[in-house]
Design a protein around this motif. Structure first.
Motif, PDB file in Angstrom:
ATOM      1  N   GLY A  14       0.415  -1.056   0.040  1.00  0.00           N
ATOM      2  CA  GLY A  14       0.040  -0.098  -0.238  1.00  0.00           C
ATOM      3  C   GLY A  14       1.276   1.643  -0.192  1.00  0.00           C
ATOM      4  O   GLY A  14       0.643   2.699   0.407  1.00  0.00           O
ATOM      5  N   GLY A  15       2.143   0.961  -0.587  1.00  0.00           N
ATOM      6  CA  GLY A  15       2.429   2.733  -0.341  1.00  0.00           C
ATOM      7  C   GLY A  15       3.472   3.117   0.738  1.00  0.00           C
ATOM      8  O   GLY A  15       3.774   3.890   0.707  1.00  0.00           O
ATOM      9  N   ILE A  16       3.715   1.550   1.849  1.00  0.00           N
ATOM     10  CA  ILE A  16       4.136   1.976   3.377  1.00  0.00           C
ATOM     11  C   ILE A  16       5.547   1.328   2.877  1.00  0.00           C
ATOM     12  O   ILE A  16       5.689   0.184   2.995  1.00  0.00           O
ATOM     13  CB  ILE A  16       3.235   1.851   4.507  1.00  0.00           C
ATOM     14  CG1 ILE A  16       1.926   2.848   3.863  1.00  0.00           C
ATOM     15  CG2 ILE A  16       3.987   2.246   5.244  1.00  0.00           C
ATOM     16  CD1 ILE A  16       0.518   2.540   4.623  1.00  0.00           C
ATOM     17  N   PHE A  17       6.699   2.084   3.911  1.00  0.00           N
ATOM     18  CA  PHE A  17       7.518   1.249   3.993  1.00  0.00           C
ATOM     19  C   PHE A  17       8.286   1.810   5.526  1.00  0.00           C
ATOM     20  O   PHE A  17       7.967   2.798   6.137  1.00  0.00           O
ATOM     21  CB  PHE A  17       8.744   1.858   3.098  1.00  0.00           C
ATOM     22  CG  PHE A  17       8.580   1.233   1.717  1.00  0.00           C
ATOM     23  CD1 PHE A  17       9.238   0.137   1.130  1.00  0.00           C
ATOM     24  CD2 PHE A  17       7.824   2.207   1.252  1.00  0.00           C
ATOM     25  CE1 PHE A  17       8.734  -0.222  -0.031  1.00  0.00           C
ATOM     26  CE2 PHE A  17       6.887   1.871  -0.167  1.00  0.00           C
ATOM     27  CZ  PHE A  17       7.891   0.694  -0.920  1.00  0.00           C
ATOM     28  N   TRP A  18       8.722   0.525   6.078  1.00  0.00           N
ATOM     29  CA  TRP A  18       9.595   0.871   7.499  1.00  0.00           C
ATOM     30  C   TRP A  18      10.663   0.829   7.573  1.00  0.00           C
ATOM     31  O   TRP A  18      11.545  -0.617   7.412  1.00  0.00           O
ATOM     32  CB  TRP A  18       8.681  -0.452   7.879  1.00  0.00           C
ATOM     33  CG  TRP A  18       8.994  -1.206   9.463  1.00  0.00           C
ATOM     34  CD1 TRP A  18       9.624  -0.009  10.894  1.00  0.00           C
ATOM     35  CD2 TRP A  18       8.108  -1.799  10.679  1.00  0.00           C
ATOM     36  NE1 TRP A  18       9.100  -0.113  11.769  1.00  0.00           N
ATOM     37  CE2 TRP A  18       9.046  -1.284  11.816  1.00  0.00           C
ATOM     38  CE3 TRP A  18       7.993  -3.272  10.514  1.00  0.00           C
ATOM     39  CZ2 TRP A  18       8.566  -2.139  13.055  1.00  0.00           C
ATOM     40  CZ3 TRP A  18       7.209  -3.808  11.592  1.00  0.00           C
ATOM     41  CH2 TRP A  18       8.336  -3.020  12.766  1.00  0.00           C
ATOM     42  N   ILE A  19      10.894   1.638   7.988  1.00  0.00           N
ATOM     43  CA  ILE A  19      12.550   1.394   7.815  1.00  0.00           C
ATOM     44  C   ILE A  19      12.976   2.121   9.358  1.00  0.00           C
ATOM     45  O   ILE A  19      12.710   2.906  10.278  1.00  0.00           O
ATOM     46  CB  ILE A  19      13.296   3.387   7.363  1.00  0.00           C
ATOM     47  CG1 ILE A  19      12.734   3.040   5.693  1.00  0.00           C
ATOM     48  CG2 ILE A  19      13.879   3.167   7.685  1.00  0.00           C
ATOM     49  CD1 ILE A  19      12.207   4.262   4.933  1.00  0.00           C
ATOM     50  N   GLN A  20      14.523   1.633   9.579  1.00  0.00           N
ATOM     51  CA  GLN A  20      15.094   1.600  10.796  1.00  0.00           C
ATOM     52  C   GLN A  20      16.380   1.652  10.683  1.00  0.00           C
ATOM     53  O   GLN A  20      17.124   1.517   9.180  1.00  0.00           O
ATOM     54  CB  GLN A  20      14.619  -0.066  11.793  1.00  0.00           C
ATOM     55  CG  GLN A  20      13.441   0.422  12.366  1.00  0.00           C
ATOM     56  CD  GLN A  20      13.231  -1.287  13.310  1.00  0.00           C
ATOM     57  OE1 GLN A  20      13.806  -2.016  13.365  1.00  0.00           O
ATOM     58  NE2 GLN A  20      12.304  -0.674  14.234  1.00  0.00           N
ATOM     59  N   GLU A  21      17.636   2.443  11.506  1.00  0.00           N
ATOM     60  CA  GLU A  21      18.371   2.286  11.647  1.00  0.00           C
ATOM     61  C   GLU A  21      19.358   1.089  12.498  1.00  0.00           C
ATOM     62  O   GLU A  21      19.077   0.941  13.297  1.00  0.00           O
ATOM     63  CB  GLU A  21      18.944   3.219  12.953  1.00  0.00           C
ATOM     64  CG  GLU A  21      17.925   5.496  12.343  1.00  0.00           C
ATOM     65  CD  GLU A  21      18.602   6.119  12.784  1.00  0.00           C
ATOM     66  OE1 GLU A  21      19.258   6.491  12.926  1.00  0.00           O
ATOM     67  OE2 GLU A  21      17.678   6.109  13.954  1.00  0.00           O
ATOM     68  N   ARG A  22      19.899   0.785  11.191  1.00  0.00           N
ATOM     69  CA  ARG A  22      20.219  -0.915  11.814  1.00  0.00           C
ATOM     70  C   ARG A  22      21.327  -0.751  13.171  1.00  0.00           C
ATOM     71  O   ARG A  22      21.130  -1.852  13.668  1.00  0.00           O
ATOM     72  CB  ARG A  22      20.909  -1.800  10.515  1.00  0.00           C
ATOM     73  CG  ARG A  22      20.260  -1.768   9.308  1.00  0.00           C
ATOM     74  CD  ARG A  22      20.865  -2.252   8.013  1.00  0.00           C
ATOM     75  NE  ARG A  22      22.144  -3.588   8.507  1.00  0.00           N
ATOM     76  CZ  ARG A  22      22.997  -3.913   8.093  1.00  0.00           C
ATOM     77  NH1 ARG A  22      23.718  -2.500   7.282  1.00  0.00           N
ATOM     78  NH2 ARG A  22      23.270  -4.687   8.693  1.00  0.00           N
ATOM     79  N   PHE A  23      21.973  -0.110  13.075  1.00  0.00           N
ATOM     80  CA  PHE A  23      23.566  -0.027  14.018  1.00  0.00           C
ATOM     81  C   PHE A  23      23.019   0.857  15.319  1.00  0.00           C
ATOM     82  O   PHE A  23      23.757   1.200  16.434  1.00  0.00           O
ATOM     83  CB  PHE A  23      24.685   0.678  13.742  1.00  0.00           C
ATOM     84  CG  PHE A  23      24.603  -0.545  12.789  1.00  0.00           C
ATOM     85  CD1 PHE A  23      25.021  -1.754  12.781  1.00  0.00           C
ATOM     86  CD2 PHE A  23      25.440  -0.301  11.317  1.00  0.00           C
ATOM     87  CE1 PHE A  23      25.798  -3.006  11.264  1.00  0.00           C
ATOM     88  CE2 PHE A  23      25.007  -1.136   9.735  1.00  0.00           C
ATOM     89  CZ  PHE A  23      25.532  -2.241  10.450  1.00  0.00           C
ATOM     90  N   TYR A  24      22.092   1.863  15.481  1.00  0.00           N
ATOM     91  CA  TYR A  24      21.431   2.166  16.747  1.00  0.00           C
ATOM     92  C   TYR A  24      20.368   0.622  17.743  1.00  0.00           C
ATOM     93  O   TYR A  24      19.031   0.680  17.235  1.00  0.00           O
ATOM     94  CB  TYR A  24      20.494   2.989  16.099  1.00  0.00           C
ATOM     95  CG  TYR A  24      20.515   4.091  17.439  1.00  0.00           C
ATOM     96  CD1 TYR A  24      20.237   4.167  18.661  1.00  0.00           C
ATOM     97  CD2 TYR A  24      18.316   4.999  16.995  1.00  0.00           C
ATOM     98  CE1 TYR A  24      20.525   4.779  19.902  1.00  0.00           C
ATOM     99  CE2 TYR A  24      18.582   5.410  18.822  1.00  0.00           C
ATOM    100  CZ  TYR A  24      19.219   5.428  19.689  1.00  0.00           C
ATOM    101  OH  TYR A  24      18.812   6.273  21.114  1.00  0.00           O
ATOM    102  N   GLU A  25      21.106   0.416  18.200  1.00  0.00           N
ATOM    103  CA  GLU A  25      21.071  -0.663  19.196  1.00  0.00           C
ATOM    104  C   GLU A  25      20.145  -0.093  20.441  1.00  0.00           C
ATOM    105  O   GLU A  25      20.955  -0.485  21.628  1.00  0.00           O
ATOM    106  CB  GLU A  25      21.531  -1.476  19.283  1.00  0.00           C
ATOM    107  CG  GLU A  25      21.499  -2.377  17.772  1.00  0.00           C
ATOM    108  CD  GLU A  25      23.038  -3.883  18.012  1.00  0.00           C
ATOM    109  OE1 GLU A  25      23.577  -3.997  19.510  1.00  0.00           O
ATOM    110  OE2 GLU A  25      23.032  -4.087  17.224  1.00  0.00           O
TER     111      GLU A  25
END
Length: 276
Positions: A14-25
């Motif tokens: 539906g045009g939505i993407f989930w993005i995260q900062e990989r190395f910010y744990e």
């Protein structure tokens, strides 16, 4: 480290993407949402900003081209100005924030940004020799000030702004009414709701939770895309909001007052050390 390494994404449809900062744990790692429309794309929250999110979106092929040359307009919306959501706004040409927190964003790293970042939370530094002590929320001049009821028009979808103070004075949710999706920022997520930071206010939070319950009762929300942790549905939203209200009694207010005092002292000491 290139932006392509720092971030990762997952398409939700539906045009939505989930993005995260990989190395910010860290539990403070914010969810970043890209919402693509037929005429404009919106990024909801922007993370720490240790690498350029627009560069990642471009290099990962997530920015669909407009008719003709170049990508569609891209707007970054901050659900609030806490450091884990606002640090990356510096990389965007167009930035929107609720008017109550516009001055704090324009000032940059400050008491209201509640910056808590340690070296142990960053598994891979963005560049050799980097230290968390260097981190700042850069001053950003918002290009759009948001108010309750404003609509961000993406062409084939509209996101309505709901001012939901409590966690912070300018906290907002973005509601896609047609698809019954709520981008909730830190107003609500599947964890303990924080009301002891600078400019948090329990009475405002209770009122915001009552609005969340009303959304569920009216059948206006089926999916919540929060500022932290996992996606959840209407039943869980109802429970989280009603549970906060039920616990917001005298004992809760006393403990919150104590936590706020401790947090205020810690933030002021940290900020004075950074600026000295």
């Amino acid at each position: 480290m290139a932006a392509l390494e720092w971030f990762a994404h997952k398409p939700l449809g539906g045009g939505i993407f989930w993005i995260q900062e990989r190395f910010y744990e860290s539990g403070n790692r914010a969810n970043i949402w890209l919402v693509r429309g037929s005429q404009r794309d919106v990024v909801i929250d922007a993370g720490l900003g240790l690498r350029s999110l627009p560069d990642y979106l471009r290099d990962a092929g997530l920015l669909a081209p407009a008719e003709g040359a170049g990508p569609r307009p891209l707007l970054a919306v901050a659900t609030h100005v806490h450091f884990d959501h606002s640090g990356g706004l510096q990389h965007f040409d167009e930035v929107a924030v609720h008017s109550a927190e516009a001055a704090a964003l324009l000032q940059g790293d400050n008491y209201e940004a509640v910056t808590w970042l340690s070296d142990r939370e960053v598994a891979r530094p963005p560049r050799p020799g980097w230290s968390a002590r260097e981190f700042r929320v850069p001053p950003v001049r918002p290009s759009r000030l948001l108010q309750e009821g404003d609509v961000i028009n993406l062409g084939d979808r509209q996101l309505t702004i709901m001012h939901m103070p409590g966690h912070s004075r300018g906290s907002i949710c973005l509601h896609d009414k047609d698809r019954k999706i709520l981008f909730s920022g830190d107003v609500v997520y599947d964890g303990s709701m924080i009301d002891w930071l600078p400019y948090s206010r329990i009475s405002d939070y209770v009122a915001s939770c009552q609005r969340l319950i009303e959304l569920v009762e009216r059948g206006l929300v089926e999916k919540v895309l929060p500022g932290h942790f996992n996606i959840f549905g209407a039943e869980r939203l109802y429970w989280l909001a009603s549970n906060y209200i039920s616990q917001a009694g005298v004992c809760h207010k006393i403990s919150t007052c104590a936590m706020r005092s401790i947090a205020s002292i810690a933030l002021r000491v940290a900020h004075s050390r950074i600026t000295s």
